[in-house]
Design a protein around this motif. Sequence first.
Motif, PDB file in Angstrom:
ATOM      1  N   LYS A   1       0.623  -1.330  -0.058  1.00 21.04           N
ATOM      2  CA  LYS A   1       0.018  -0.002  -0.253  1.00 21.04           C
ATOM      3  C   LYS A   1       0.919   1.348  -0.131  1.00 21.04           C
ATOM      4  O   LYS A   1       0.472   2.229  -0.484  1.00 21.04           O
ATOM      5  N   THR A   2       2.111   1.142   0.640  1.00 20.77           N
ATOM      6  CA  THR A   2       2.878   2.469   0.462  1.00 20.77           C
ATOM      7  C   THR A   2       4.339   2.209  -0.273  1.00 20.77           C
ATOM      8  O   THR A   2       4.717   1.122  -0.734  1.00 20.77           O
ATOM      9  N   LEU A   3       4.988   3.051  -0.766  1.00 16.62           N
ATOM     10  CA  LEU A   3       6.246   3.109  -1.360  1.00 16.62           C
ATOM     11  C   LEU A   3       7.141   2.242  -0.668  1.00 16.62           C
ATOM     12  O   LEU A   3       8.012   1.540  -0.961  1.00 16.62           O
ATOM     13  N   ASP A   4       7.196   2.580   0.845  1.00 21.02           N
ATOM     14  CA  ASP A   4       8.050   1.940   1.729  1.00 21.02           C
ATOM     15  C   ASP A   4       7.942   0.715   1.601  1.00 21.02           C
ATOM     16  O   ASP A   4       9.115  -0.139   1.784  1.00 21.02           O
ATOM     17  N   GLN A   5       6.928   0.069   1.770  1.00 17.26           N
ATOM     18  CA  GLN A   5       6.730  -1.442   1.761  1.00 17.26           C
ATOM     19  C   GLN A   5       7.168  -1.964   0.458  1.00 17.26           C
ATOM     20  O   GLN A   5       7.869  -3.034   0.482  1.00 17.26           O
ATOM     21  N   MET A   6       7.083  -1.261  -0.814  1.00 12.58           N
ATOM     22  CA  MET A   6       7.589  -2.043  -1.832  1.00 12.58           C
ATOM     23  C   MET A   6       8.761  -1.885  -1.948  1.00 12.58           C
ATOM     24  O   MET A   6       9.657  -2.804  -2.447  1.00 12.58           O
ATOM     25  N   GLU A   7       9.685  -0.982  -1.346  1.00 17.01           N
ATOM     26  CA  GLU A   7      10.968  -0.635  -1.547  1.00 17.01           C
ATOM     27  C   GLU A   7      11.504  -1.671  -0.380  1.00 17.01           C
ATOM     28  O   GLU A   7      12.630  -2.308  -0.922  1.00 17.01           O
ATOM     29  N   ASN A   8      10.927  -2.082   0.601  1.00 18.50           N
ATOM     30  CA  ASN A   8      11.530  -3.126   1.413  1.00 18.50           C
ATOM     31  C   ASN A   8      11.318  -4.477   0.672  1.00 18.50           C
ATOM     32  O   ASN A   8      12.319  -5.376   0.988  1.00 18.50           O
ATOM     33  N   ARG A   9      10.355  -4.838  -0.109  1.00 14.05           N
ATOM     34  CA  ARG A   9      10.145  -6.164  -0.632  1.00 14.05           C
ATOM     35  C   ARG A   9      11.358  -6.082  -1.614  1.00 14.05           C
ATOM     36  O   ARG A   9      12.014  -7.154  -1.897  1.00 14.05           O
ATOM     37  N   VAL A  10      11.353  -5.127  -2.337  1.00 15.11           N
ATOM     38  CA  VAL A  10      12.415  -5.288  -3.719  1.00 15.11           C
ATOM     39  C   VAL A  10      13.801  -5.371  -2.891  1.00 15.11           C
ATOM     40  O   VAL A  10      14.513  -6.082  -3.496  1.00 15.11           O
ATOM     41  N   LYS A  11      14.089  -4.482  -1.914  1.00 13.81           N
ATOM     42  CA  LYS A  11      15.459  -4.727  -1.268  1.00 13.81           C
ATOM     43  C   LYS A  11      15.473  -6.102  -0.921  1.00 13.81           C
ATOM     44  O   LYS A  11      16.653  -6.694  -0.933  1.00 13.81           O
ATOM     45  N   ALA A  12      14.843  -6.764  -0.143  1.00 14.45           N
ATOM     46  CA  ALA A  12      14.858  -8.146   0.412  1.00 14.45           C
ATOM     47  C   ALA A  12      15.000  -9.195  -0.824  1.00 14.45           C
ATOM     48  O   ALA A  12      15.892 -10.071  -0.686  1.00 14.45           O
ATOM     49  N   ASP A  13      14.374  -8.832  -2.171  1.00 13.61           N
ATOM     50  CA  ASP A  13      14.353  -9.608  -3.033  1.00 13.61           C
ATOM     51  C   ASP A  13      16.049  -9.594  -3.575  1.00 13.61           C
ATOM     52  O   ASP A  13      16.626 -10.435  -4.103  1.00 13.61           O
TER      53      ASP A  13
END
Length: 66
Positions: free
Chosen positions: A22-34
């Motif tokens: 829902k937020t840009l921060d959530q998406m960034e964390n997912r991409v960083k983990a990937d």
Amino acid sequence: RHLVKPGITGWAQVQGFRGETKTLDQMENRVKADIWYVENWSFGLDLRIMWHTLLNMLRHNEENAY
């Protein structure tokens, strides 16, 4: 991140970054983990991911899941 075939589970998912972003921060964390997973891949890490996936299933925590 796009060079690796997707699977049923992954490092981002067992770290809690699953479901809708829902937020840009959530998406960034997912991409960083990937990206971290791709850079640090090992057979042992895959075993760890499978173990955490099993634990998450047994805990039946429905937060942030479909």
